[in-house]
Design an enzyme around this catalytic site. Sequence first.
Site, short mmCIF file in Angstrom:
data_model
loop_
_atom_site.label_atom_id
_atom_site.label_comp_id
_atom_site.label_asym_id
_atom_site.label_seq_id
_atom_site.Cartn_x
_atom_site.Cartn_y
_atom_site.Cartn_z
N GLU A 75 -21.50 -14.63 -18.79
CA GLU A 75 -21.38 -14.90 -20.23
C GLU A 75 -22.65 -14.51 -20.97
OE1 GLU A 75 -18.94 -18.68 -21.36
OE2 GLU A 75 -20.83 -19.25 -20.49
N GLU B 166 -10.40 -22.84 -19.90
CA GLU B 166 -11.81 -22.95 -19.51
C GLU B 166 -12.24 -24.41 -19.64
OE1 GLU B 166 -14.43 -20.26 -21.48
OE2 GLU B 166 -13.28 -18.50 -20.86
P1 C2E Z 1 -18.46 -21.43 -24.35
O1 C2E Z 1 -17.05 -21.66 -24.00
O2 C2E Z 1 -19.42 -21.30 -23.23
O3 C2E Z 1 -18.46 -20.13 -25.27
C1 C2E Z 1 -19.46 -19.17 -25.29
C2 C2E Z 1 -20.38 -19.32 -26.50
O4 C2E Z 1 -21.37 -18.32 -26.47
C3 C2E Z 1 -19.68 -19.14 -27.83
O5 C2E Z 1 -20.33 -19.97 -28.78
C4 C2E Z 1 -19.96 -17.67 -28.15
O6 C2E Z 1 -19.85 -17.38 -29.53
C5 C2E Z 1 -21.36 -17.55 -27.65
N1 C2E Z 1 -21.71 -16.19 -27.27
C6 C2E Z 1 -20.92 -15.20 -26.82
N2 C2E Z 1 -21.62 -14.09 -26.54
C7 C2E Z 1 -22.90 -14.39 -26.81
C8 C2E Z 1 -24.13 -13.63 -26.71
O7 C2E Z 1 -24.16 -12.47 -26.32
N3 C2E Z 1 -25.26 -14.29 -27.05
C9 C2E Z 1 -25.25 -15.59 -27.47
N4 C2E Z 1 -26.41 -16.14 -27.79
N5 C2E Z 1 -24.13 -16.32 -27.58
C10 C2E Z 1 -22.98 -15.72 -27.26
P2 C2E Z 1 -19.51 -20.83 -29.82
O8 C2E Z 1 -18.35 -20.05 -30.32
O9 C2E Z 1 -20.46 -21.39 -30.82
O10 C2E Z 1 -18.92 -22.00 -28.94
C11 C2E Z 1 -19.75 -22.95 -28.33
C12 C2E Z 1 -18.98 -23.81 -27.37
O11 C2E Z 1 -18.03 -24.62 -28.07
C13 C2E Z 1 -18.16 -23.05 -26.38
O12 C2E Z 1 -18.99 -22.61 -25.32
C14 C2E Z 1 -17.13 -24.08 -25.95
O13 C2E Z 1 -17.65 -24.93 -24.96
C15 C2E Z 1 -16.95 -24.89 -27.22
N6 C2E Z 1 -15.68 -24.50 -27.87
C16 C2E Z 1 -15.39 -23.40 -28.60
N7 C2E Z 1 -14.12 -23.42 -29.03
C17 C2E Z 1 -13.57 -24.57 -28.54
C18 C2E Z 1 -12.25 -25.15 -28.60
O14 C2E Z 1 -11.29 -24.62 -29.19
N8 C2E Z 1 -12.08 -26.35 -27.96
C19 C2E Z 1 -13.09 -26.96 -27.27
N9 C2E Z 1 -12.82 -28.13 -26.67
N10 C2E Z 1 -14.31 -26.43 -27.17
C20 C2E Z 1 -14.56 -25.25 -27.80
MG MG Z 2 -19.78 -20.98 -21.47
MG MG Z 3 -15.73 -21.03 -22.77
#
Ligand code: C2E
Ligand code: MG
Ligand code: MG
Length: 403
Positions: A355, A268
């Site tokens: 999402e 992604e």
């Molecule tokens: P993303 O890839 O768009 O991931 C979706 C985010 O939305 C995740 O936040 C997830 O926990 C959250 N989410 C999922 N379902 C819901 C829902 O129903 N409601 C709400 N309010 N939120 C929901 P998270 O885990 O805090 O991650 C934030 C961002 O950090 C991710 O957005 C992604 O861009 C980045 N990220 C996460 N893991 C990695 C990684 O291993 N490497 C990199 N480079 N970026 C990462």
């Molecule tokens: Mg996203």
């Molecule tokens: Mg993502």
Amino acid sequence: MEKASRAEGLRFLVVEDQGFQRWAVEQMLRGMGAGEVYTAADGKEALDIVRRDKAIDIIVTDLNMPGMDGIEFIRHVGQSATHASFLLVSGQDPSLIASVGAMTEAYGARLVDTIHKPLTAQKLGAALERYRNPEVTPDAAPPAYTVAEIEAAVRKGEIEPWFQPKISLATQEVVGAEALARWRHPLHGVVRPASFVGTLEGEGSIEQLTLTMLAQSGHACRTWREAGFRAKVSVNISLTSLVDVMLADRMEQIVKGTGVEAADVILEITETAAASHLGRVLENLTRLRMKGFGLSIDDFGTGYASMQQLSRIPFTELKVDQSFVRGAGAGGSSRAVLESSLEIARKLRIDAVAEGVETEEQLELLRKLGCPLVQGNHFMEPLAGDEFLARLKRRPAARASQA
Ligand code: C2E
Ligand code: MG
Ligand code: MG
């Protein structure tokens, strides 16, 4: 009594051109124990008060006012030295109020809430509650850690993937799961990516995190296979790590080493800034696709030049940003972006994922719009590896989805 103390000790400024409403809000605030309540009938008068008393905590303001309107007033306050937070109150269209809210934050002022008129004691109480206990949203989390601390955590294996399922609306099957980085901090508990991903990206040191997430996600995918689930695994990749032209080969090796195929892995990609080494990024993405990896464009609708990226990069999936899923119920522009995104995916014959699905109403709308895949806390919040697999096994539809 609890209600009455919500405003206790706080200093307010109420900006409202209609005398009766201004008086009514003032009474509510005093009833809730406010320390000070100033009132003003337009922006100019309000600005004079803000310049005199720099210790105002909350400005409750209307948007439509004769003379200096609420929008201009917010800009002036944003540029002044006050630390006041805003509570916007208006009878305008909710999408317009929301955009003024975004503008307020862009001017560096804190926005407590936006309230659609009429302002009632209940709405005011809820907003003050939010002021006292601000939710820590992932985007707003401060970069609390240094690069050295985060790199050490990666080395020590403290950062691991948690998984959230991606579900087919047609079959209810779990067709995949997204790996989301979680730091099990020895002192601070589980730390979310907003506190460390951006810091690593900014210093050009995201690569080790990317590779360890990929390796752990590959292993997890393999355990799902062994348990009979065909789900693919999605891993988030920063655009900055795609500048290294050796990356595609290393990623392929890592994935093969875990016993799954490149085709089991979806990468992604979010474009958060204009790519500086576009040639190399495109080279990597094209090669990764040739090796069989799926490529997903994340947070679609919010990034830079999304349309242009879609035509240049061989994406296999599009993830509609959660802000549009959340806003679509109210119709308006979010709904239009959601519908058009799904339409684009259909025309390009790639998968579409909505999402951040949180409610049954959102799900109903997505079904109506023919969205094929959904993800969000409505189905399952992200869970640590073992717990995720245990929940997969307990799902009612689990048997149907087993290979
Ligand atoms: P993303 O890839 O768009 O991931 C979706 C985010 O939305 C995740 O936040 C997830 O926990 C959250 N989410 C999922 N379902 C819901 C829902 O129903 N409601 C709400 N309010 N939120 C929901 P998270 O885990 O805090 O991650 C934030 C961002 O950090 C991710 O957005 C992604 O861009 C980045 N990220 C996460 N893991 C990695 C990684 O291993 N490497 C990199 N480079 N970026 C990462
Ligand atoms: Mg996203
Ligand atoms: Mg993502």
